[in-house]
Design a protein around this motif. Structure first.
Motif, PDB file in Angstrom:
ATOM      1  N   PHE A 153     136.499  93.381  58.178  1.00 17.68           N
ATOM      2  CA  PHE A 153     137.249  92.380  57.429  1.00 17.68           C
ATOM      3  C   PHE A 153     137.884  91.317  58.310  1.00 17.68           C
ATOM      4  N   GLY A 154     137.525  91.288  59.588  1.00 19.49           N
ATOM      5  CA  GLY A 154     138.117  90.260  60.439  1.00 19.49           C
ATOM      6  C   GLY A 154     139.523  90.647  60.873  1.00 19.49           C
ATOM      7  N   ARG A 155     140.515  90.216  60.057  1.00 22.45           N
ATOM      8  CA  ARG A 155     141.901  90.417  60.463  1.00 22.45           C
ATOM      9  C   ARG A 155     142.325  91.890  60.411  1.00 22.45           C
ATOM     10  N   PHE A 156     141.678  92.677  59.591  1.00 26.52           N
ATOM     11  CA  PHE A 156     142.037  94.079  59.543  1.00 26.52           C
ATOM     12  C   PHE A 156     140.760  94.892  59.418  1.00 26.52           C
ATOM     13  N   PHE A 158     147.252  96.798  56.766  1.00 27.27           N
ATOM     14  CA  PHE A 158     146.944  95.932  55.641  1.00 27.27           C
ATOM     15  C   PHE A 158     146.019  96.616  54.647  1.00 27.27           C
TER      16      PHE A 158
END
Lengths: 479, 515
Positions: free
Chosen positions: B73-76, B136
């Motif tokens: 998911f990229g950021r998390f 997250f």
């Protein structure tokens, strides 16, 4: 002048030439027959514009003596604008056919609006900015009153025109002040002048320019036209107003505040913070009492612009990336919601707009209700839907920039906003069934609803790395 | 861990079931029946996986087991993993789910596929909350639970369902959003979204207070603690029976889980500094909500208020800063999940027959429903905390822990047990004893096989936990130990000043010799 310079404006060239050609076709062709075909051509032109961004148009940088920027930021915004414009064309076909108002000028007007929006997001100079804004606005005024025989539509067009002209005047006044006190209209020149020292005249210019832009993005306190115009304009036009011009105006505002007014961050930051919070509050509170779904979505767009501006208020690269990502996710949700509104037709085919008529939709048309519920939960920012991620990014940027009170206030106010989205879901799911709508009859519209619902569903999270990369590149182009 | 992603499968299985139930073709009656069967099959399969999970969980092994990591998911990241505490709560969730499906078998007649799908979505999200190892990802699962629960209360609930659903949704949302801001700050400060890493990150003491308060806002509402408990009675009363079971059984545990996973290990100094807040609110909750429960005329409301009182034991135990308290709090959570779930099912049983929750309309049920009266008696006693039932073990441990921390807190909270006996026995007396003088009550048949299948397993586990709690304490022992070493540096001094007596020293020596 070399080819790169020419190719840098390829999308605008394609739209100008193609749009003019199609206008001739409209003028000489048999109006009622060619509507569909012109629409398809217009969509193809938009696709061609999108593809042309792969060339110099997406990475040539500042061209034409700084008047025009063909950078990643402009490319990101243009992709969104062209995609939403194409969807707006597609969703309008059946609507106007049913109303007996299908005229091939509609897609052409959208093309011209897209042309103006392309100039807006690429502007490197206040002149380009103003011309782009006016091209877009003129097309939009006509579109608002496109249903010639409908008084509400005519009223919407007139209101939009009068108030839009007023806003243009405010903006132009700000532009002239900036020019007068800095001696230049180029963004770089203004930034250089502001970096030296900030005169009162420049500050006034800044305030007026921001006021004019606030009107275009319909942020509080310049939002009053939005509900009326959204309600009166034909539904596909409303969908268009709520999506593409919003992206363009937000992108333009970002470019102006970062590129031209970067040195004066402290001065505009407080304005943006106020406008953001005021939009969130008013958008949320005023939406509660609405009984017309289009008016409700108008307030929802005001509310959402407020959240998008939180990223601008952060005045950082991450903030800009967050704002652009917010707009990308926002247009998918908004277009999806309006596509659902398009399906709201009484048994005789007449469009209905009252929220009451949605009662018990989950029994009569469960899939439509489910799709609209997805969009509503997503607009409310409830995970695991993608709308949550949009809000997440802007609050993340605000926290990183140290704007804690803004972040806390904004997120607490988002709970008020959640209330009216829940009201729609409550009407569809908890209330007794109202008379059923006419069955859906457009495969294109159904396909678009499914596509946008899937995009904002948890599956959309798989697209996040791509969104982060592109919006990050876009933001990096400004810093 | 081997390549078998058992946690992802446990998350995906109910989701798949939900989608199949929703997309099932056919006419309404056939779809409804198919949805019931699919939901039962999916929940039972998840339960079977849960048993496998417990069986292959290595007690005394690494702290985090069955870990999975996929940065998609990229950021998390999709990071999963469980410790003993999460394992026990997952077991509670997957154990209660098939029971919920069975309990709704006949009671729900409208929009069955949607109903079953909502429950299966709920299960996915619950397992997700307890397995997420990314901050997250946790938040997404944590908040996502609002959507299905809102729909369950709003569509299939009682007369005041709309008010209750709004209240539930907005109350818990407002609590949680502040936590999100705190999470954003933490991730920026620590530079990681991994929960295990954050659990060992030392945040500055000044910031801890704010972060703790932000998390507290969320967990206190979820828990719920007095005075933000008011959504719970409304939601419970209006929700359908199975909705109440999940709400009381699992959703409330998310608050306690949050305290164990986040507030204590991540902000030990702030926890110690603000322990008085927890103690005060818990003391008020125990006494006040018990008294409120005493005067209720609505069975579900009574049990809802008793939930608030019981959850106060959890908070007191958790913030006692010692092993007895924390282990006791865990057992109270598990026990309360089972017992209050069972009590709601008991209410559901007679509600299905008479369609009222008013206590006065019943009476003398022990005459015509002896099997029901027996099981109801067992759960009543477990709720009161009778030795031999799960309630005793948890409450006793939690109070021992609380006594070590603050004897006044222990004193006030112990009155809660007396009050619990008062309101529960009073409830039982009014429903099951007395003369069977109401003709419509006399006509009610005893438990059906399906109802015994829902209540029987819970009764068995309640007794198991009461007689041999070691099965449930063993998996969490090491994790509580890890937590204790993490928070001992901030441990506020207790007022009990316990000294090991001669007998205890002898026993310790004896234990040494035995090993």
């Amino acid at each position: 002048m070399d080819w790169t310079t020419i190719l840098a404006v390829a999308p605008e060239l394609i739209l100008t030439l193609g749009g003019t050609d199609l206008l001739l076709v409209c003028a000489f062709g048999k109006q009622y027959r060619i509507g569909r075909r012109v629409s398809i051509y217009a969509v193809l032109l938009l696709v061609a514009c999108g593809l042309s961004l792969l060339g110099p148009a997406g990475n040539a940088g500042s061209v034409w003596g700084g008047l025009y920027n063909a950078d990643a930021f402009a490319a990101f915004s243009k992709v969104l604008i062209y995609a939403t414009a194409a969807v707006s064309i597609l969703m309008a076909i059946r609507f106007f056919e049913r109303a007996g108002e299908m005229q091939p000028e509609y897609p052409v007007l959208i093309l011209f609006a897209a042309l103006g929006m392309g100039f807006m997001v690429s502007a490197g100079d206040l002149m380009t900015l103003y011309i782009g804004l006016e091209i877009q606005s003129l097309a939009a005024y006509v579109m608002a009153s496109f249903m010639r025989r409908d008084t509400r539509s005519a009223e919407a067009g007139l209101k939009y025109f009068v108030l839009g002209a007023l806003a243009s005047g405010i903006l132009l006044y700000g532009v002239s002040l900036l020019y007068g006190f800095t001696g230049t209209t180029s963004f770089d020149g203004i930034a250089a002048a502001m970096a030296e020292d900030m005169s009162t005249g420049e500050l006034f210019g800044l305030v007026f320019v921001l006021a004019g832009l606030a009107f275009k993005i319909s942020a509080v306190p310049f939002h009053m036209w939005t509900p009326d115009v959204y309600e009166g304009a034909p539904t596909p036009v409303t969908a268009f107003f709520a999506s593409a011009p919003k992206i363009a105006a937000v992108a333009l505002s970002v470019r102006v505040v970062i590129d031209a007014m970067g040195p004066a961050t402290e001065d505009w930051q407080q304005i943006v913070i106020f406008v953001a919070l005021a939009s969130i509050i008013l958008g949320a509170v005023a939406a509660i009492g609405q009984s017309n779904i289009k008016r409700l979505l108008a307030y929802s767009s005001i509310n959402n612009i407020g959240f998008a501006l939180i990223g601008v208020a952060a005045a950082t690269e991450a903030g800009v990336a967050a704002t652009m990502s917010y707009m990308a996710i926002y247009v998918v949700m908004t277009l999806g919601a309006f596509l659902c509104v398009l399906q709201m037709r009484a048994a005789d085919g007449k469009p209905v707009e009252t929220i009451e008529s949605l009662s018990g939709l989950s029994r009569t048309q469960p899939w439509l209700a489910a799709a609209l519920a997805v969009f509503m939960f997503s607009l409310a920012g409830i995970p695991p839907l993608l709308g949550f991620w949009a809000k997440f990014l802007v609050f993340d940027a605000a926290v990183a920039a140290g704007l804690f009170s803004l972040a806390v206030a904004g997120i607490a106010l988002s709970v008020i906003g959640a209330y009216y989205y829940l009201k729609i879901i409550k009407t569809m799911y908890f209330d007794d069934a109202a008379p059923a709508y006419a069955p859906a009859d457009s495969r294109i519209e159904n396909g678009l609803i499914v596509a946008s619902a899937l995009a904002v569903s948890p599956l959309g999270y798989l697209l996040l790395p791509l969104l982060a990369l592109t919006s990050g590149n876009a933001a990096a182009a400004l810093f | 861990m081997t390549g078998f992603p058992i946690l992802s499968i446990m998350i995906a299985l109910p989701l798949a079931g939900a989608l199949i139930a929703l997309f099932m073709p056919g006419d309404e009656a056939r779809r409804a029946q198919a949805a019931r069967v699919i939901a039962l099959a999916a929940t039972l399969a998840t339960f079977a996986l849960g048993i496998l999970l417990w069986a292959s969980y290595e007690i005394g092994g690494p702290q985090w087991q069955f870990t999975e990591y996929a940065p998609v998911f990229g950021r998390f990241a999709w990071a999963l993993g469980i410790d003993g505490i999460a394992l026990m709560l997952i077991m509670l969730s997957v154990f209660l789910m098939p029971i919920c499906v069975l309990a709704s078998w006949k009671a729900i007649r409208t929009r069955v596929p949607e109903y079953m799908a909502a429950f299966l979505f709920m299960e996915t999200l619950m397992i997700g909350v307890f397995t997420a190892q990314d901050l997250f990802l946790f938040y997404i699962f944590f908040e996502g639970g609002l959507i299905p629960m809102y729909l369950i209360i709003g569509i299939w609930g009682g007369a005041e369902r709309i008010y209750a659903s709004y209240k539930f949704f907005l109350y818990t949302l407002l609590g949680s959003v502040l936590m999100l801001i705190a999470m954003l700050w933490m991730v920026q400060q620590a530079g990681t979204t991994s929960i295990p890493a954050l659990m060992n990150h030392d945040f500055p003491a000044g910031a801890q207070t704010w972060l703790w308060l932000a998390f507290f806002a969320s967990f206190a509402v979820k828990m719920p603690m007095w005075p933000v408990h008011t959504w719970l009675p409304d939601a419970h009363v209006q929700a359908p029976t199975a909705g109440s079971v999940i709400l009381a059984g699992v959703l409330l545990k998310m608050g306690g889980y949050g305290f164990i996973r986040f507030s204590l290990p991540m902000f030990p100094e702030a926890s110690a500094q603000l322990v008085w807040v927890i103690f005060t609110l818990s003391m008020v909750a125990v006494v006040y909500t018990s008294l409120v429960a005493l005067v209720q005329r609505d069975m579900k409301k009574l049990i809802a208020y008793s939930s608030v009182a019981h959850m106060a034991f959890v908070t007191v135990g958790l913030f006692a800063f010692n092993r007895q308290g924390i282990e006791g709090a865990m057992i109270v959570m598990l026990s309360h999940g089972l017992v209050s779930g069972a009590l709601f099912l008991c209410v559901g049983v007679i509600y299905d027959r008479l369609h009222t929750r008013e206590i006065d309309r019943y009476g003398g049920l022990s005459d015509n429903m002896p099997r029901y009266a027996l099981l109801f008696m067992l759960f009543t006693m477990a709720s009161v905390g009778l030795p031999g039932t799960s309630g005793f073990v948890g409450e006793f441990l939690a109070l021992v822990g609380a006594y070590e921390a603050n004897s006044w807190v222990a004193f006030v909270c112990t009155t809660g047990i007396i009050l619990a006996a008062a309101y529960m026995l009073y409830l039982y007396w009014r429903i099951c004893f007395g003369t069977l003088d109401k003709p419509e009550v006399a006509k009610m048949p005893d438990l059906s096989l399906r109802e015994i299948a829902t209540l029987g397993p819970i009764a068995a586990v309640v007794l198991w936990m009461g007689v041999y709690p070691e099965s449930f304490l063993a998996p969490i022992r090491d994790d509580v130990g890890v937590l204790l070493t993490r928070i001992e540096r901030a441990d506020p001094p207790g007022d009990a000043q316990l000294v090991m007596g001669a007998g205890a020293a002898l026993e310790a020596a004896h234990d040494e010799g035995a090993h």
